[in-house]
Write an enzyme that holds these catalytic residues in place. Structure first.
Site, PDB file in Angstrom:
ATOM      1  CG  HIS A 112       4.114   6.495  -5.269  1.00  0.00           C
ATOM      2  ND1 HIS A 112       4.522   5.701  -6.209  1.00  0.00           N
ATOM      3  CD2 HIS A 112       4.346   5.543  -4.195  1.00  0.00           C
ATOM      4  CE1 HIS A 112       5.014   4.478  -5.902  1.00  0.00           C
ATOM      5  NE2 HIS A 112       4.829   4.538  -4.483  1.00  0.00           N
TER       6      HIS A 112
ATOM      7  CB  SER B  52      12.098  -3.951  -2.244  1.00  0.00           C
ATOM      8  OG  SER B  52      11.861  -3.714  -3.599  1.00  0.00           O
TER       9      SER B  52
ATOM     10  CG  ASN C 193       0.994   3.068  -2.209  1.00  0.00           C
ATOM     11  OD1 ASN C 193      -0.115   2.857  -2.485  1.00  0.00           O
ATOM     12  ND2 ASN C 193       2.061   3.441  -2.778  1.00  0.00           N
TER      13      ASN C 193
ATOM     14  N   GLY D 119       4.130  -3.782  -1.805  1.00  0.00           N
ATOM     15  CA  GLY D 119       3.708  -5.016  -2.056  1.00  0.00           C
ATOM     16  C   GLY D 119       3.421  -5.759  -0.807  1.00  0.00           C
TER      17      GLY D 119
ATOM     18  CD  GLU E  41       7.982   5.060  -1.607  1.00  0.00           C
ATOM     19  OE1 GLU E  41       7.862   3.779  -0.939  1.00  0.00           O
ATOM     20  OE2 GLU E  41       7.508   5.507  -2.499  1.00  0.00           O
TER      21      GLU E  41
HETATM   22  P1  PGA Z   1       6.983  -1.654  -2.708  1.00  0.00           P
HETATM   23  O1  PGA Z   1       6.377  -0.350  -2.998  1.00  0.00           O
HETATM   24  O2  PGA Z   1       7.120  -1.854  -1.173  1.00  0.00           O
HETATM   25  O3  PGA Z   1       6.412  -2.874  -3.306  1.00  0.00           O
HETATM   26  O4  PGA Z   1       8.402  -1.556  -3.148  1.00  0.00           O
HETATM   27  C1  PGA Z   1       6.695   0.844  -2.196  1.00  0.00           C
HETATM   28  C2  PGA Z   1       6.176   2.038  -2.929  1.00  0.00           C
HETATM   29  O5  PGA Z   1       5.837   2.047  -4.041  1.00  0.00           O
HETATM   30  O6  PGA Z   1       5.459   2.995  -2.041  1.00  0.00           O
END
Ligand code: PGA
Length: 264
Positions: free
Chosen positions: A96, A224, A8, A246, A177
């Site tokens: 999301h 994360s 993403n 990220g 998530e």
């Molecule tokens: P992240 O984002 O890996 O930066 O925590 C995951 C997401 O929002 O789908």
């Protein structure tokens, strides 16, 4: 079932950065055919990235959108309809937590979006996850966690899937998530593998209860995920892959996560 890893990119990358990232992932992914890899760039880069992927197509690398509107066409300034995405992407992220928080999307709208995506022949990646951070003890001993902590996740799942047929529900991919673990949120911390597995297990049980074969629905973990912790999540029995934010913006980090998803 192959592990499934979706990137993403959120509202990041210039066009040239997007092409460098897509080409880098594609080149590195040649040896990763044991993993389904999905890149989700911002809307304007979908077609150029699709063209770049086509130059030397890999069956296991495909595209997804980050959002979709539920109407087929009409006076909806700024929105993108599912039939417009069909032919460009195979997947679409729906619900999301950033869409819920910033754009006030609620389950009723998410359910319409799921229906529209499925009707257009797209595979939705439905994001669900609790907002409340668990207490520290539950992260290491999630079996002690009261059902009340995860009940909102299952309730949200029910509300999002309402109105979908059994066949449609079986076509959905669920991304668990926990909102408190998403890196863009202040004070975010990653979940532990055990914790994520325990919640994924509850989600799977719930899906099995909702529809025959519901236990076969893919459940991804997101929040994360990094090259450092991916293996810990990948080893868990109830986690079938990742939704990565990220760390998906760096070619080598993302490829390492895909490799760990395979060996997990
Ligand atoms: P992240 O984002 O890996 O930066 O925590 C995951 C997401 O929002 O789908």
């Amino acid at each position: 079932m192959k592990p499934f890893v979706a990137a993403n990119w959120k509202m990041n990358t210039t066009l040239s950065e997007a092409l460098i990232l897509a080409n880098g992932v594609k080149n590195g992914a040649e040896s990763l055919s044991a993993c389904e890899i999905v890149l989700c760039p911002p809307f304007p880069w979908l077609v150029p990235v699709a063209e770049a992927l086509k130059s030397h197509p890999l069956k296991h690398v495909s595209l997804g959108a980050q959002n979709v509107f539920y109407k087929e066409s009409g006076a909806y300034t700024g929105e993108v309809a599912a039939p417009m995405l069909k032919g460009v992407v195979e997947y679409v992220i729906i619900g999301h937590s950033e869409r819920r928080r910033v754009f006030k999307e609620e389950a009723a709208e998410i359910s319409l979006k799921l229906k529209a995506a499925l009707a257009a022949g797209l595979t939705p990646i439905l994001c669900i996850g609790e907002k409340k951070k668990p207490n520290a003890a539950w992260l290491s001993h999630p079996e002690d966690m009261p059902d009340a902590h995860t009940r909102p996740v299952l309730h949200d799942l029910d509300e999002c899937l309402v109105g979908l047929s059994k066949e449609e529900i079986l076509r959905v991919i669920v991304a668990y998530e926990p909102v408190w673990a998403i890196s863009s949120n202040a004070g975010a911390i990653p979940a532990t593998g055990h914790y994520a597995n325990q919640v994924a297990d509850k989600i799977r049980g719930h899906l099995a209860h909702l529809v025959p074969d519901g236990q076969k629905i893919r459940i991804l973990y997101g929040g994360s995920v990094t090259p450092e912790n991916a293996a810990e999540f990948a080893h868990q029995s109830q986690i079938d892959g990742f939704l990565v934010g990220g760390a998906s913006l760096k070619i080598q980090s993302f490829l390492k996560i895909c490799r760990d998803a395979i060996t997990g």
